[in-house]
Design an enzyme around this catalytic site. Structure first.
Site, PDB file in Angstrom:
ATOM      1  N   VAL A   1      -6.799  11.707  -0.214  1.00  0.00           N
ATOM      2  CA  VAL A   1      -5.998  10.585   0.301  1.00  0.00           C
ATOM      3  C   VAL A   1      -6.612   9.250  -0.108  1.00  0.00           C
ATOM      4  O   VAL A   1      -5.914   8.300  -0.467  1.00  0.00           O
ATOM      5  CB  VAL A   1      -5.871  10.678   1.837  1.00  0.00           C
ATOM      6  CG1 VAL A   1      -5.208   9.420   2.400  1.00  0.00           C
ATOM      7  CG2 VAL A   1      -5.078  11.909   2.232  1.00  0.00           C
ATOM      8  N   ALA A   2      -7.948   9.165  -0.054  1.00  0.00           N
ATOM      9  CA  ALA A   2      -8.639   7.922  -0.430  1.00  0.00           C
ATOM     10  C   ALA A   2      -8.502   7.626  -1.915  1.00  0.00           C
ATOM     11  O   ALA A   2      -8.473   6.462  -2.330  1.00  0.00           O
ATOM     12  CB  ALA A   2     -10.116   8.022  -0.043  1.00  0.00           C
TER      13      ALA A   2
ATOM     14  N   ILE B   1      -5.947   8.436  -3.931  1.00  0.00           N
ATOM     15  CA  ILE B   1      -4.582   8.176  -4.390  1.00  0.00           C
ATOM     16  C   ILE B   1      -4.198   6.717  -4.121  1.00  0.00           C
ATOM     17  O   ILE B   1      -4.319   6.231  -3.000  1.00  0.00           O
ATOM     18  CB  ILE B   1      -3.577   9.108  -3.672  1.00  0.00           C
ATOM     19  CG1 ILE B   1      -3.855  10.550  -4.084  1.00  0.00           C
ATOM     20  CG2 ILE B   1      -2.144   8.731  -4.011  1.00  0.00           C
ATOM     21  CD1 ILE B   1      -3.070  11.567  -3.301  1.00  0.00           C
TER      22      ILE B   1
ATOM     23  N   GLU C   1      -1.982   4.393  -2.937  1.00  0.00           N
ATOM     24  CA  GLU C   1      -0.717   4.332  -2.205  1.00  0.00           C
ATOM     25  C   GLU C   1       0.111   3.094  -2.525  1.00  0.00           C
ATOM     26  O   GLU C   1       1.341   3.111  -2.452  1.00  0.00           O
ATOM     27  CB  GLU C   1      -0.990   4.350  -0.684  1.00  0.00           C
ATOM     28  CG  GLU C   1      -1.629   5.621  -0.164  1.00  0.00           C
ATOM     29  CD  GLU C   1      -3.146   5.517  -0.117  1.00  0.00           C
ATOM     30  OE1 GLU C   1      -3.691   4.660  -0.834  1.00  0.00           O
ATOM     31  OE2 GLU C   1      -3.783   6.294   0.619  1.00  0.00           O
TER      32      GLU C   1
ATOM     33  N   ASP D   1      24.837  -4.971 -35.861  1.00  0.00           N
ATOM     34  CA  ASP D   1      25.427  -4.826 -37.193  1.00  0.00           C
ATOM     35  C   ASP D   1      26.238  -6.045 -37.628  1.00  0.00           C
ATOM     36  O   ASP D   1      26.089  -6.527 -38.729  1.00  0.00           O
ATOM     37  CB  ASP D   1      26.278  -3.555 -37.273  1.00  0.00           C
ATOM     38  CG  ASP D   1      27.364  -3.508 -36.209  1.00  0.00           C
ATOM     39  OD1 ASP D   1      27.315  -4.351 -35.298  1.00  0.00           O
ATOM     40  OD2 ASP D   1      28.247  -2.641 -36.300  1.00  0.00           O
TER      41      ASP D   1
END
Length: 350
Positions: free
Chosen positions: A285-286, A288, A290, A332
């Protein structure tokens, strides 16, 4: 239709050149052919747009990180106040999803409003009378009248032309107006620009006047074929989405590997598998980020608002980054990207 006399076309479509279609015949043909308008993909409900925002690798990792502590040790999750972390992650994900879904919804509403505003009217011969109707009410066999400044409402064969010139840049890219006539074309399978006895939907008259008989409407028109091809294209991911997915995969793999090592070492040290698992999850968790999805969404939303001030509608947030990363746009011919129109922006006394 271009290599036949116009009277043959009138006969084939069972129309009277001087009376036009009857009201009863119009209703029959409308049931058969539908409205004269381009179809678009069915809009998804807001809840579907909202849920689709979670279909992202980084978001999935965050969801797992928020759920795992609750699933592994609910009691410890409450006592050790780990629920604060879960609430923060959930709040970030919900805000991220709402911003993305609201932006898509607003863009679709803006596009629908533009479609309603762009529905022109057409002068049509019905029951022997010349009436003004909405262009989307035309059916094959209708005889309509156009003059300078009018948009062509459907694909048609010309049955009368007086100095008639049509701008077909929206369809062919050719900026020079095409001179139209009634005479059949002997050439087999001519290009659109060479079909001088036909009128095409989405083009407009620049000079003269003419009369045409509708042969194709809606998605059967030349512009409808283009719209159909665009509807069937696969949606690809943007460079930003690709990079975020790559980052998420790298972080995910590293977290799994490191957490597995921490779990094994902690279990060897204490022989308490629950404590070891909690430590591993806390580390995951730390590790990642967030705030990454929220920051990217907020930055893109700011970009969308700046585009709105420039009168540009952006349907999906990631498209802003793609547009900002474009250095060269190739076209074009004149008229493909522009409207081939001039506008007075300033008046000065001579």
């Amino acid at each position: 239709m271009q290599n036949k006399e116009y009277k043959e076309i009138i006969k084939k479509l069972s129309t009277d050149e001087n009376q036009g279609l009857t009201s009863s015949e119009v209703e029959k043909r409308r049931e058969q052919y539908g409205l004269n308008e381009l179809k678009s993909k069915k809009s998804s409900p807001f809840i579907v747009k909202f849920l689709s925002q979670f279909a992202d690798f980084m978001v999935i990792i965050l969801i797992i990180a928020a759920i795992l502590p609750v699933a592994v040790d609910p009691k410890g999750w409450i006592e050790e106040r780990d629920w604060i972390e879960t609430i923060i992650i959930a709040a970030v994900l919900l805000i991220n999803a709402f911003v993305g879904a609201i932006q898509e919804n607003n863009a679709e509403k803006s596009l629908e409003a533009l479609k309603k505003l762009s529905t022109p009217h057409t002068k049509v011969l019905r029951d022997g009378k010349l009436v003004n109707i909405k262009s989307n009410e035309l059916v094959p066999g209708d005889i309509f009248y156009v003059e300078a400044g009018d948009f062509i409402p459907a694909d048609a064969r010309i049955i009368s032309a007086t100095n008639l010139m049509v701008d077909e840049s929206a369809l062919t890219g050719e900026s020079v107006p095409v001179t139209k006539s009634v005479e059949p074309i002997e050439k087999e399978n001519p290009a659109l620009g060479d079909m001088t006895n036909c009128l095409f939907s989405s083009t407009y008259v620049t000079y003269g006047k003419g009369v045409g008989i509708v042969v194709k409407t809606g998605m059967d028109t030349q512009i409808g074929r283009i719209a159909s091809a665009l509807m069937n294209t696969d949606e690809s991911t943007t460079p930003l989405q690709n990079r975020l997915n790559q980052i998420a995969k790298v972080i995910g793999i590293m977290c799994i590997a490191i957490c597995a090592i921490v779990f094994i070492l902690k279990f060897i040290e204490s022989s308490d598998w629950l404590d070891a698992l909690k430590n591993a999850i806390a580390l995951a968790v730390a590790a990642i980020p967030e705030g990454l999805p929220a920051v990217s969404t907020i930055v893109l939303a700011i970009g969308v608002q700046k585009m709105v001030k420039k009168n540009a509608i952006v349907k999906k947030l990631p498209a802003v980054e793609t547009l900002g990363g474009s250095e060269v746009i190739c076209s074009d011919k004149t008229g493909t990207l522009t409207q081939n129109k001039m506008k007075v922006v300033q008046l000065t006394d001579a």
